[in-house]
Write an enzyme that holds these catalytic residues in place. Structure first.
Site, mmCIF file in Angstrom:
data_model
loop_
_atom_site.group_PDB
_atom_site.id
_atom_site.type_symbol
_atom_site.label_atom_id
_atom_site.label_comp_id
_atom_site.label_asym_id
_atom_site.label_seq_id
_atom_site.Cartn_x
_atom_site.Cartn_y
_atom_site.Cartn_z
ATOM 1 C CG LEU A 132 33.963 57.534 82.132
ATOM 2 C CD1 LEU A 132 34.750 56.185 81.705
ATOM 3 C CD2 LEU A 132 34.165 58.756 81.357
ATOM 4 C CB CYS A 150 31.631 50.458 83.841
ATOM 5 S SG CYS A 150 30.063 49.961 82.967
ATOM 6 C CG HIS A 151 34.594 52.974 84.852
ATOM 7 N ND1 HIS A 151 33.553 53.312 84.184
ATOM 8 C CD2 HIS A 151 35.465 52.791 83.839
ATOM 9 C CE1 HIS A 151 33.818 53.208 82.678
ATOM 10 N NE2 HIS A 151 34.958 52.928 82.716
ATOM 11 N N GLY A 152 33.371 50.728 88.986
ATOM 12 C CA GLY A 152 33.413 50.327 90.269
ATOM 13 C C GLY A 152 32.915 51.643 91.072
ATOM 14 N N PRO A 165 35.556 56.150 91.147
ATOM 15 C CG PRO A 165 35.481 55.484 88.926
ATOM 16 C CD PRO A 165 35.089 54.960 90.333
#
Length: 192
Positions: A132, A150-152, A165
């Protein structure tokens, strides 16, 4: 008396000629002043149409001095409004990146394709996570490369996605070595 009139006419004629020269000069001077004034009044409108210095500079290549980056260290730069990492990899980081099995990678790409030949120590990559667009943290994560909190997403020491991701590796911009301690980035990283 006829002589006087002729003489008077000559004087009048020369006075009229002299007044014509003055009138022509005044017309030219007034016209030139008006043209300069009109140009001065219009110039701000014309100059505001030109791109500003920031826009001009944004398209220019950027040169980076690598001498100040210690082994295992990295810098983050902004170029064309986007962040990039320049990392000085240690021998252990290079070995870890080279020894990875391609079948273990989500986006298989050998380390040699991500660095310049003869300059494996230096890795230059876009600093936006391909998930992202967050900016990952350097020297962190399960693989010692980058970690996006933020999202790993976890990236290895070659900027390749290993876990999380993010769908693809961190992109490599177009760059060249000017000398052993200086690079020039000339093109943006390919977007995903």
């Amino acid at each position: 008396m006829a002589g006087r009139r002729a003489k008077g006419r000559r004087e009048v004629a020369s006075v009229q000629h002299s007044e014509g020269d003055r009138r022509d000069f005044l017309y030219l001077a007034t016209g030139a002043t008006a043209a300069i004034g009109a140009g001065a009044a219009i110039w701000p409108f014309i100059s505001q149409l030109a791109p500003d210095a920031g826009t001009i500079a944004a398209g220019a290549p950027i040169e980076i001095d690598l001498a100040a980056i210690p082994d295992g260290g990295q810098i983050k730069i902004l170029w064309r409004g986007k962040p990039y990492f320049v990392r000085s990899r240690t021998e252990a980081e290079i070995k870890a990146a080279v020894d990875v099995e391609m079948s273990a990678l989500r986006d298989p790409q050998p380390d040699a394709a991500r660095v310049k030949e003869g300059h494996a120590k230096w890795l230059v990559i876009a600093a936006n996570c391909t998930h992202l667009g967050c900016v990952p943290l350097g020297n962190q994560g399960d693989y010692g490369g980058w970690f996006c909190p933020c999202h790993g997403s976890h990236f290895d020491t070659s900027g390749r996605i290993r876990k999380g991701p993010a769908p693809t590796n961190l992109p490599v911009p177009q760059y060249t070595f000017i000398s052993d301690t200086r690079i020039r980035i000339t093109g943006a990283a390919a977007t995903v």
